[in-house]
Design a protein around this motif. Structure first.
Motif, PDB file in Angstrom:
ATOM      1  N   LEU A 120      55.955  43.878  28.201  1.00  0.00           N
ATOM      2  CA  LEU A 120      54.659  43.687  27.557  1.00  0.00           C
ATOM      3  C   LEU A 120      53.986  42.405  28.031  1.00  0.00           C
ATOM      4  N   LEU A 121      54.780  41.371  28.259  1.00  0.00           N
ATOM      5  CA  LEU A 121      54.212  40.113  28.735  1.00  0.00           C
ATOM      6  C   LEU A 121      53.638  40.289  30.143  1.00  0.00           C
ATOM      7  N   ILE A 122      54.341  41.044  30.985  1.00  0.00           N
ATOM      8  CA  ILE A 122      53.844  41.316  32.338  1.00  0.00           C
ATOM      9  C   ILE A 122      52.572  42.158  32.286  1.00  0.00           C
ATOM     10  N   ILE A 123      52.590  43.199  31.454  1.00  0.00           N
ATOM     11  CA  ILE A 123      51.399  44.053  31.328  1.00  0.00           C
ATOM     12  C   ILE A 123      50.212  43.248  30.825  1.00  0.00           C
ATOM     13  N   ALA A 124      50.464  42.392  29.834  1.00  0.00           N
ATOM     14  CA  ALA A 124      49.381  41.554  29.315  1.00  0.00           C
ATOM     15  C   ALA A 124      48.827  40.655  30.420  1.00  0.00           C
ATOM     16  N   GLY A 125      49.719  40.101  31.245  1.00  0.00           N
ATOM     17  CA  GLY A 125      49.267  39.259  32.347  1.00  0.00           C
ATOM     18  C   GLY A 125      48.424  40.020  33.354  1.00  0.00           C
ATOM     19  N   LEU A 126      48.818  41.241  33.659  1.00  0.00           N
ATOM     20  CA  LEU A 126      48.068  42.058  34.625  1.00  0.00           C
ATOM     21  C   LEU A 126      46.697  42.446  34.071  1.00  0.00           C
ATOM     22  N   ILE A 127      46.655  42.788  32.786  1.00  0.00           N
ATOM     23  CA  ILE A 127      45.350  43.094  32.181  1.00  0.00           C
ATOM     24  C   ILE A 127      44.467  41.854  32.216  1.00  0.00           C
ATOM     25  N   GLY A 128      45.073  40.689  31.910  1.00  0.00           N
ATOM     26  CA  GLY A 128      44.313  39.447  31.978  1.00  0.00           C
ATOM     27  C   GLY A 128      43.821  39.154  33.382  1.00  0.00           C
ATOM     28  N   ALA A 129      44.636  39.479  34.387  1.00  0.00           N
ATOM     29  CA  ALA A 129      44.225  39.253  35.769  1.00  0.00           C
ATOM     30  C   ALA A 129      43.003  40.085  36.126  1.00  0.00           C
ATOM     31  N   VAL A 130      42.989  41.340  35.700  1.00  0.00           N
ATOM     32  CA  VAL A 130      41.819  42.188  35.954  1.00  0.00           C
ATOM     33  C   VAL A 130      40.590  41.617  35.235  1.00  0.00           C
ATOM     34  N   GLY A 131      40.791  41.132  34.019  1.00  0.00           N
ATOM     35  CA  GLY A 131      39.691  40.539  33.275  1.00  0.00           C
ATOM     36  C   GLY A 131      39.124  39.310  33.959  1.00  0.00           C
ATOM     37  N   ILE A 132      40.004  38.510  34.558  1.00  0.00           N
ATOM     38  CA  ILE A 132      39.554  37.312  35.270  1.00  0.00           C
ATOM     39  C   ILE A 132      38.791  37.688  36.535  1.00  0.00           C
ATOM     40  N   LEU A 133      39.313  38.646  37.295  1.00  0.00           N
ATOM     41  CA  LEU A 133      38.647  39.063  38.541  1.00  0.00           C
ATOM     42  C   LEU A 133      37.287  39.694  38.282  1.00  0.00           C
ATOM     43  N   THR A 134      37.164  40.415  37.193  1.00  0.00           N
ATOM     44  CA  THR A 134      35.916  41.119  36.889  1.00  0.00           C
ATOM     45  C   THR A 134      35.043  40.375  35.884  1.00  0.00           C
ATOM     46  N   ASN A 135      35.479  39.178  35.465  1.00  0.00           N
ATOM     47  CA  ASN A 135      34.748  38.395  34.460  1.00  0.00           C
ATOM     48  C   ASN A 135      34.509  39.209  33.180  1.00  0.00           C
ATOM     49  N   SER A 136      35.545  39.949  32.788  1.00  0.00           N
ATOM     50  CA  SER A 136      35.437  40.812  31.604  1.00  0.00           C
ATOM     51  C   SER A 136      36.148  40.177  30.418  1.00  0.00           C
ATOM     52  N   ALA A 256      45.888  31.977  30.349  1.00  0.00           N
ATOM     53  CA  ALA A 256      46.279  30.882  31.234  1.00  0.00           C
ATOM     54  C   ALA A 256      47.344  31.332  32.226  1.00  0.00           C
ATOM     55  N   ALA A 257      48.346  32.089  31.754  1.00  0.00           N
ATOM     56  CA  ALA A 257      49.392  32.582  32.657  1.00  0.00           C
ATOM     57  C   ALA A 257      48.804  33.506  33.715  1.00  0.00           C
ATOM     58  N   ALA A 258      47.881  34.379  33.319  1.00  0.00           N
ATOM     59  CA  ALA A 258      47.252  35.286  34.278  1.00  0.00           C
ATOM     60  C   ALA A 258      46.433  34.519  35.309  1.00  0.00           C
ATOM     61  N   ASP A 259      45.739  33.476  34.862  1.00  0.00           N
ATOM     62  CA  ASP A 259      44.888  32.725  35.791  1.00  0.00           C
ATOM     63  C   ASP A 259      45.699  31.917  36.790  1.00  0.00           C
ATOM     64  N   VAL A 260      46.903  31.510  36.416  1.00  0.00           N
ATOM     65  CA  VAL A 260      47.767  30.825  37.373  1.00  0.00           C
ATOM     66  C   VAL A 260      48.037  31.732  38.571  1.00  0.00           C
ATOM     67  N   GLY A 261      48.435  32.992  38.295  1.00  0.00           N
ATOM     68  CA  GLY A 261      48.739  33.924  39.373  1.00  0.00           C
ATOM     69  C   GLY A 261      47.525  34.281  40.201  1.00  0.00           C
ATOM     70  N   VAL A 262      46.393  34.565  39.547  1.00  0.00           N
ATOM     71  CA  VAL A 262      45.180  34.965  40.274  1.00  0.00           C
ATOM     72  C   VAL A 262      44.658  33.818  41.124  1.00  0.00           C
ATOM     73  N   SER A 263      44.612  32.630  40.566  1.00  0.00           N
ATOM     74  CA  SER A 263      44.102  31.473  41.312  1.00  0.00           C
ATOM     75  C   SER A 263      44.986  31.173  42.510  1.00  0.00           C
ATOM     76  N   ALA A 264      46.301  31.271  42.325  1.00  0.00           N
ATOM     77  CA  ALA A 264      47.214  31.034  43.448  1.00  0.00           C
ATOM     78  C   ALA A 264      47.027  32.086  44.535  1.00  0.00           C
ATOM     79  N   ALA A 265      46.787  33.323  44.134  1.00  0.00           N
ATOM     80  CA  ALA A 265      46.605  34.400  45.112  1.00  0.00           C
ATOM     81  C   ALA A 265      45.382  34.158  45.989  1.00  0.00           C
ATOM     82  N   TYR A 266      44.366  33.502  45.465  1.00  0.00           N
ATOM     83  CA  TYR A 266      43.142  33.250  46.220  1.00  0.00           C
ATOM     84  C   TYR A 266      43.067  31.815  46.743  1.00  0.00           C
ATOM     85  N   GLY A 267      44.197  31.125  46.704  1.00  0.00           N
ATOM     86  CA  GLY A 267      44.250  29.789  47.272  1.00  0.00           C
ATOM     87  C   GLY A 267      43.504  28.735  46.493  1.00  0.00           C
TER      88      GLY A 267
END
Length: 314
Positions: A120-136, A256-267
């Motif tokens: 569930l924590l991983i799924i929540a992070g992935l949903i958050g990542a999509v929200g960050i990328l799409t500004n949703s 915050a956890a989701a944004d760590v992964g997304v931000s790192a992925a885009y340098g």
């Protein structure tokens, strides 16, 4: 109103009945001698008003029934008798002491770190990542609904409050590995989206209002984390926990956890560092406020000042 079922060894039933008969708040006392098998014993059932619960539970423990017998408690949602109805109504009622046995049982019941917790924590992070990328913002809220991390956070807080090292250790390890897995999976997801060329144009152009809000910890981050910690403690001790309270608490962690992964992925290493700091700060504050809130409430109710004492709550 609480319904209590006790399995008592025959030798303890007499002293148990003496204490229950003398205790205020005990109603509908039923004794079935020799009715219990595996193990052998007597069944003692009774109803108990919540305001009188803590002293009665202490008596049960002092008799050794938690070790030699068994004690189970359930909350009665409704009762049709006048004795079980709430006697004090109105816009402002006096507080009633939390039933600490039930508070601890709820927290310990949530501190079970099965694979589903990490999933569930991983799924929540992935949903958050999509929200960050799409500004949703809607997806960010959805991620916060899914996240189960407060179970571990409040368990760690309880562990510090009652000095239970295994509870603290297990909760901290669950948080560490859970958030680490969530960050790694969101990083891989971000790299996959980046490689596919499907990154939203606004995100590539630096228009990242959701991410910018997350990766810039400041005074307001501290205020929100403290308020979230207070809400979490009060909701548990007052039996008001629900999904909306979980969302409010998760506002400081999952995004915050989701944004760590997304931000790192885009340098975007500065943003990743800011989000990691936000995550660590908020988890720390939630634990500190949770432990302090639980300990403070115990101390207050132990002294039982008159202005807090109310009639037993049914």
């Amino acid at each position: 109103m609480l319904r209590v079922r006790v399995v008592s060894p025959a030798g303890l039933t007499g002293p148990l009945l003496e204490r229950l008969t003398a205790a205020p708040g005990v109603q509908n006392l039923v004794v079935l001698r020799g009715a219990v098998h595996r193990p052998e014993g007597d069944a003692v059932h009774f109803d108990l008003t919540e305001g009188a619960a803590n002293p009665v539970f202490r008596e049960l423990r002092e008799l050794g029934l938690a070790r030699q017998g068994s004690i189970s408690v359930e909350r009665v949602d409704a009762t049709l008798t006048a004795a079980g109805t709430v006697s004090e109504t109105g816009a402002l009622r006096r507080e009633t002491a939390p039933v600490w046995e039930m508070v601890e049982a709820i927290i310990r019941g949530g501190a079970v770190y099965a694979p589903s917790f990490y999933g569930l924590l991983i799924i929540a992070g992935l949903i958050g990542a999509v929200g960050i990328l799409t500004n949703s913002q809607i997806l960010i809220v959805g991620a916060m609904v899914v996240g189960p991390e407060y179970n571990a956070i409040i368990a760690v807080a309880l562990g510090f409050s009652i000095r239970d090292r295994p509870l603290v250790r297990d909760g901290l390890f669950a948080l560490l590995w859970g958030f680490l897995l969530a960050i790694v999976l969101t990083l891989l997801f971000g790299l996959a989206v980046r490689a596919s060329g499907d990154t939203p144009a606004q995100f590539l152009d630096g228009v990242r209002p959701v991410s910018d809000l997350i990766n810039t910890p400041n005074m307001f981050s501290v205020v929100v984390a403290i308020l979230a910690g207070l809400v979490g403690v009060v909701s548990l001790t007052e039996s008001r926990a629900n999904a909306l309270i979980g969302v409010f608490i998760s506002v400081t962690t999952i995004p915050a956890a989701a944004d760590v992964g997304v931000s790192a992925a885009y340098g975007s290493w500065g943003e990743a560092e800011g989000s990691l700091l936000q995550l660590m700060l908020n988890v720390f504050l939630l634990i500190v406020v949770g432990a302090g809130g639980l300990s403070t409430q115990r101390a207050i109710w132990r002294r039982r000042p008159r202005w807090l004492l109310g009639r037993p709550r049914g």
